[in-house]
Motif scaffolding. Structure first.
Motif, PDB file in Angstrom:
ATOM      1  N   ASP A   4      -0.171  -5.652  -4.307  1.00 19.66           N
ATOM      2  CA  ASP A   4      -0.339  -5.580  -2.812  1.00 19.66           C
ATOM      3  C   ASP A   4       0.551  -4.126  -2.401  1.00 19.66           C
ATOM      4  O   ASP A   4       0.456  -3.805  -1.312  1.00 19.66           O
ATOM      5  CB  ASP A   4       0.497  -6.689  -2.221  1.00 19.66           C
ATOM      6  N   LEU A   5       1.234  -3.553  -3.348  1.00 17.49           N
ATOM      7  CA  LEU A   5       2.124  -2.376  -2.819  1.00 17.49           C
ATOM      8  C   LEU A   5       1.249  -1.256  -2.037  1.00 17.49           C
ATOM      9  O   LEU A   5       2.044  -0.828  -1.158  1.00 17.49           O
ATOM     10  CB  LEU A   5       2.834  -1.797  -4.250  1.00 17.49           C
ATOM     11  N   PRO A   6       0.206  -0.770  -2.767  1.00 18.55           N
ATOM     12  CA  PRO A   6      -0.489   0.306  -1.790  1.00 18.55           C
ATOM     13  C   PRO A   6      -0.633  -0.143  -0.278  1.00 18.55           C
ATOM     14  O   PRO A   6      -0.631   0.965   0.492  1.00 18.55           O
ATOM     15  CB  PRO A   6      -1.661   0.710  -2.746  1.00 18.55           C
ATOM     16  N   ASP A   7      -0.759  -1.421  -0.017  1.00 16.90           N
ATOM     17  CA  ASP A   7      -1.489  -1.907   1.220  1.00 16.90           C
ATOM     18  C   ASP A   7      -0.271  -1.571   2.139  1.00 16.90           C
ATOM     19  O   ASP A   7      -0.192  -1.492   3.562  1.00 16.90           O
ATOM     20  CB  ASP A   7      -1.746  -3.437   1.394  1.00 16.90           C
ATOM     21  N   LEU A   8       0.908  -1.588   1.607  1.00 25.68           N
ATOM     22  CA  LEU A   8       2.295  -1.487   2.465  1.00 25.68           C
ATOM     23  C   LEU A   8       2.313   0.088   3.070  1.00 25.68           C
ATOM     24  O   LEU A   8       2.801   0.436   4.268  1.00 25.68           O
ATOM     25  CB  LEU A   8       3.587  -1.558   1.648  1.00 25.68           C
ATOM     26  N   LEU A   9       1.657   0.927   2.522  1.00 27.27           N
ATOM     27  CA  LEU A   9       1.681   2.268   2.831  1.00 27.27           C
ATOM     28  C   LEU A   9       0.859   2.251   4.304  1.00 27.27           C
ATOM     29  O   LEU A   9       1.360   3.158   5.327  1.00 27.27           O
ATOM     30  CB  LEU A   9       0.700   3.289   2.275  1.00 27.27           C
ATOM     31  N   ARG A  10       0.000   1.352   4.838  1.00 24.56           N
ATOM     32  CA  ARG A  10      -0.653   1.445   5.902  1.00 24.56           C
ATOM     33  C   ARG A  10       0.274   1.112   7.115  1.00 24.56           C
ATOM     34  O   ARG A  10      -0.057   1.327   8.076  1.00 24.56           O
ATOM     35  CB  ARG A  10      -1.923   0.352   5.943  1.00 24.56           C
ATOM     36  N   MET A  11       1.469   0.245   6.907  1.00 24.62           N
ATOM     37  CA  MET A  11       2.168  -0.048   7.880  1.00 24.62           C
ATOM     38  C   MET A  11       3.105   1.076   8.225  1.00 24.62           C
ATOM     39  O   MET A  11       3.924   1.015   9.151  1.00 24.62           O
ATOM     40  CB  MET A  11       2.933  -1.234   7.607  1.00 24.62           C
ATOM     41  N   LEU A  12       3.180   2.160   7.637  1.00 22.01           N
ATOM     42  CA  LEU A  12       4.099   3.186   7.567  1.00 22.01           C
ATOM     43  C   LEU A  12       3.807   4.091   9.219  1.00 22.01           C
ATOM     44  O   LEU A  12       2.413   4.323   9.091  1.00 22.01           O
ATOM     45  CB  LEU A  12       4.324   4.169   6.655  1.00 22.01           C
ATOM     46  N   GLY A  13       4.725   4.357   9.995  1.00 27.23           N
ATOM     47  CA  GLY A  13       4.392   5.390  11.043  1.00 27.23           C
ATOM     48  C   GLY A  13       4.550   6.887  10.464  1.00 27.23           C
ATOM     49  O   GLY A  13       4.291   6.924   9.268  1.00 27.23           O
ATOM     50  N   ARG A  14       4.402   7.519  11.320  1.00 30.20           N
ATOM     51  CA  ARG A  14       4.445   9.221  10.993  1.00 30.20           C
ATOM     52  C   ARG A  14       5.460   9.630  10.216  1.00 30.20           C
ATOM     53  O   ARG A  14       6.775   8.996  10.548  1.00 30.20           O
ATOM     54  CB  ARG A  14       4.254  10.003  12.216  1.00 30.20           C
ATOM     55  N   TRP A  15       5.568  10.212   8.907  1.00 26.16           N
ATOM     56  CA  TRP A  15       6.572  10.590   8.165  1.00 26.16           C
ATOM     57  C   TRP A  15       7.281   9.335   7.726  1.00 26.16           C
ATOM     58  O   TRP A  15       8.491   9.525   7.204  1.00 26.16           O
ATOM     59  CB  TRP A  15       7.628  11.501   8.921  1.00 26.16           C
ATOM     60  N   GLY A  16       6.594   8.324   7.708  1.00 28.28           N
ATOM     61  CA  GLY A  16       7.106   6.893   6.957  1.00 28.28           C
ATOM     62  C   GLY A  16       7.591   6.918   5.599  1.00 28.28           C
ATOM     63  O   GLY A  16       6.740   7.713   4.893  1.00 28.28           O
ATOM     64  N   LEU A  17       8.316   6.165   5.171  1.00 31.59           N
ATOM     65  CA  LEU A  17       8.651   5.981   3.888  1.00 31.59           C
ATOM     66  C   LEU A  17       8.740   4.680   3.123  1.00 31.59           C
ATOM     67  O   LEU A  17       9.353   3.807   3.817  1.00 31.59           O
ATOM     68  CB  LEU A  17      10.204   6.744   3.686  1.00 31.59           C
ATOM     69  N   ALA A  22      10.358  -3.922  -9.539  1.00 32.42           N
ATOM     70  CA  ALA A  22       8.783  -4.218  -9.490  1.00 32.42           C
ATOM     71  C   ALA A  22       8.484  -5.489 -10.238  1.00 32.42           C
ATOM     72  O   ALA A  22       7.879  -5.675 -11.317  1.00 32.42           O
ATOM     73  CB  ALA A  22       8.034  -3.138 -10.301  1.00 32.42           C
ATOM     74  N   SER A  23       9.162  -6.651  -9.601  1.00 35.63           N
ATOM     75  CA  SER A  23       9.009  -7.941 -10.404  1.00 35.63           C
ATOM     76  C   SER A  23       7.603  -8.535 -10.163  1.00 35.63           C
ATOM     77  O   SER A  23       7.439  -9.206 -11.117  1.00 35.63           O
ATOM     78  CB  SER A  23       9.899  -9.049  -9.649  1.00 35.63           C
ATOM     79  N   GLY A  24       6.755  -8.077  -9.750  1.00 36.60           N
ATOM     80  CA  GLY A  24       5.592  -8.460  -9.738  1.00 36.60           C
ATOM     81  C   GLY A  24       4.471  -7.500 -10.551  1.00 36.60           C
ATOM     82  O   GLY A  24       3.288  -7.525 -10.470  1.00 36.60           O
ATOM     83  N   GLY A  25       5.087  -6.513 -10.993  1.00 37.48           N
ATOM     84  CA  GLY A  25       4.159  -5.660 -12.016  1.00 37.48           C
ATOM     85  C   GLY A  25       3.863  -4.303 -11.370  1.00 37.48           C
ATOM     86  O   GLY A  25       4.293  -4.219 -10.107  1.00 37.48           O
ATOM     87  N   MET A  26       3.243  -3.645 -11.901  1.00 38.40           N
ATOM     88  CA  MET A  26       2.729  -2.349 -11.323  1.00 38.40           C
ATOM     89  C   MET A  26       1.333  -2.228 -10.357  1.00 38.40           C
ATOM     90  O   MET A  26       0.541  -3.363 -10.698  1.00 38.40           O
ATOM     91  CB  MET A  26       2.441  -1.134 -12.329  1.00 38.40           C
ATOM     92  N   PRO A  27       1.264  -1.336  -9.280  1.00 36.26           N
ATOM     93  CA  PRO A  27       0.141  -1.799  -8.525  1.00 36.26           C
ATOM     94  C   PRO A  27      -1.085  -1.272  -9.402  1.00 36.26           C
ATOM     95  O   PRO A  27      -1.087  -0.578 -10.278  1.00 36.26           O
ATOM     96  CB  PRO A  27       0.291  -0.756  -7.493  1.00 36.26           C
ATOM     97  N   GLU A  28      -2.384  -2.170  -9.146  1.00 40.31           N
ATOM     98  CA  GLU A  28      -3.658  -1.716  -9.794  1.00 40.31           C
ATOM     99  C   GLU A  28      -4.278  -0.477  -9.093  1.00 40.31           C
ATOM    100  O   GLU A  28      -4.806   0.101  -9.994  1.00 40.31           O
ATOM    101  CB  GLU A  28      -4.570  -3.004  -9.726  1.00 40.31           C
ATOM    102  N   LYS A  29      -4.161  -0.310  -7.946  1.00 39.38           N
ATOM    103  CA  LYS A  29      -4.678   0.762  -7.426  1.00 39.38           C
ATOM    104  C   LYS A  29      -3.837   2.158  -7.545  1.00 39.38           C
ATOM    105  O   LYS A  29      -2.803   2.073  -7.442  1.00 39.38           O
ATOM    106  CB  LYS A  29      -4.750   0.606  -5.804  1.00 39.38           C
ATOM    107  N   ASN A  30      -4.741   3.086  -7.527  1.00 39.32           N
ATOM    108  CA  ASN A  30      -3.929   4.593  -7.937  1.00 39.32           C
ATOM    109  C   ASN A  30      -3.234   4.807  -6.599  1.00 39.32           C
ATOM    110  O   ASN A  30      -3.833   4.806  -5.251  1.00 39.32           O
ATOM    111  CB  ASN A  30      -5.037   5.517  -8.051  1.00 39.32           C
TER     112      ASN A  30
END
Length: 337
Positions: free
Chosen positions: A224-237, A243-251
């Motif tokens: 689910d980590l890459p999906d968090l990028l969608r909630m960022l505003g302009r210049w968001g970080l 990474a207790s849940g492992g690495m993201p599957e998506k690039n």
């Protein structure tokens, strides 16, 4: 003197309570008697044998301890005896060692504490040190007016919520139950999202009128980590500190490009960035000691267990059901300082 020791790695059952000789104060060292001992993920990673800074076996896990100085070695001012102090393994040459009724450490590793501070609250401060860095150092000067905290009801999550609210930020957090939502609002959350029933990124965007947040803080990783990028505003970080849940599957680069119109960024944070930077490591800890002393923050303790119950404490942290920090005390009668 009792301590927890492990001769092998594995599950909570490898943690053994033993009687050990009392430590002696070598020159330049002090002996601290524990009043409260923190339980956290570094301890669990040591127990599992997968900590990158693994101490040699046999070892006692435990990274944080608060108590009073009871003896000093040659070259140390005897006026320190009786002083309340915080010990964190971040200041020691070898990680671990704090699951003990007494510990000998270099005097310059200590953090002196105000006498009015509760020691079971003080032992939570290493979580607040991490949180302080995530909020105030990791953005590298970028203004932060809003923050999303994944797992806001945990030890670091609750520290993040309090520090963010203290700094005037709008606080969003994810939870898994109504009980955790109520707890999160108690410690400063403006909005909570139950990730078991809602898409977290969609809900944050809805709550912000599509603007998103300036900062998202994550300790789980996973798919689910890459999906968090969608909630960022302009210049968001987005800052990942575990990474207790492992690495993201998506690039991850592909996910960044998909959200490129807002110019998002990802940063990894580890406290080990300060391993060779004692001045700033101690500066950030002193910042949260000062906030505790002033009453600006109030560490939340989920459970207090006796030292002998270290295995049960590990199981509780791994299950993730607690609200705040799990603390060990030498005995429940003594752990009320």
């Amino acid at each position: 003197m009792r301590k927890i020791i492990m001769h092998r790695t594995g599950g909570p059952e490898v943690l053994e309570l033993i009687e050990a000789p009392a430590p002696q104060a070598a020159p330049g060292h002090v002996v601290v008697e524990a009043e409260a001992i923190g339980v956290g993920w570094p301890d669990i990673l040591i127990r599992r044998g997968i900590y990158r800074w693994m101490p040699p076996l046999p070892t006692s896990p435990g990274s944080d301890l608060a108590g009073h100085v009871i003896d000093v070695g040659e070259g140390v001012d005897s006026a320190l005896i009786g002083s309340p102090v915080l010990v964190t393994a971040r200041e020691l040459p070898v990680r671990g060692g704090c699951y003990a009724e007494q510990i000998a450490v270099p005097v310059d590793a200590l953090f002196r504490l105000p006498t009015h501070v509760a020691l079971d609250a003080a032992v939570c401060l290493p979580n607040y040190q991490v949180a302080w860095n995530l909020l105030h150092e990791a953005p590298r000067g970028q203004p932060v007016q809003s923050v999303f905290i994944r797992g806001i009801a945990g030890g670091v999550g609750s520290a993040l919520a309090q520090l963010a609210k203290s700094a005037g930020m709008k606080v969003f957090g994810s939870v898994s139950s109504e009980q955790k939502a109520a707890f999160a609002h108690q410690i400063g959350a403006d909005h909570t999202i139950n990730y078991t029933t809602e898409n977290v990124a969609d809900r944050v965007l809805a709550l912000t009128g599509g603007q998103g947040v300036d900062l998202a803080v994550d300790h789980i990783g996973g798919p689910d980590l890459p999906d968090l990028l969608r909630m960022l505003g302009r210049w968001g970080l987005l800052v990942s500190y575990n990474a207790s849940g492992g690495m993201p599957e998506k690039n991850l680069l592909a996910a960044l490009r998909e959200n490129g119109v807002r110019c998002p960024a990802v940063r990894i944070f580890e406290m080990h960035v300060y391993d060779d930077d004692r001045v700033n490591r101690r500066r950030t800890m002193q910042s949260v000691i000062d906030l505790l002393a002033s009453g600006e923050i109030k560490p939340m303790i989920s459970d207090r267990l006796e030292l002998a119950d270290a295995g049960r404490a590990h199981a509780m942290v791994e299950a993730g059901h607690g609200l705040g920090k799990v603390v060990l005390v030498p005995s429940l009668d003594r752990g009320k300082a």
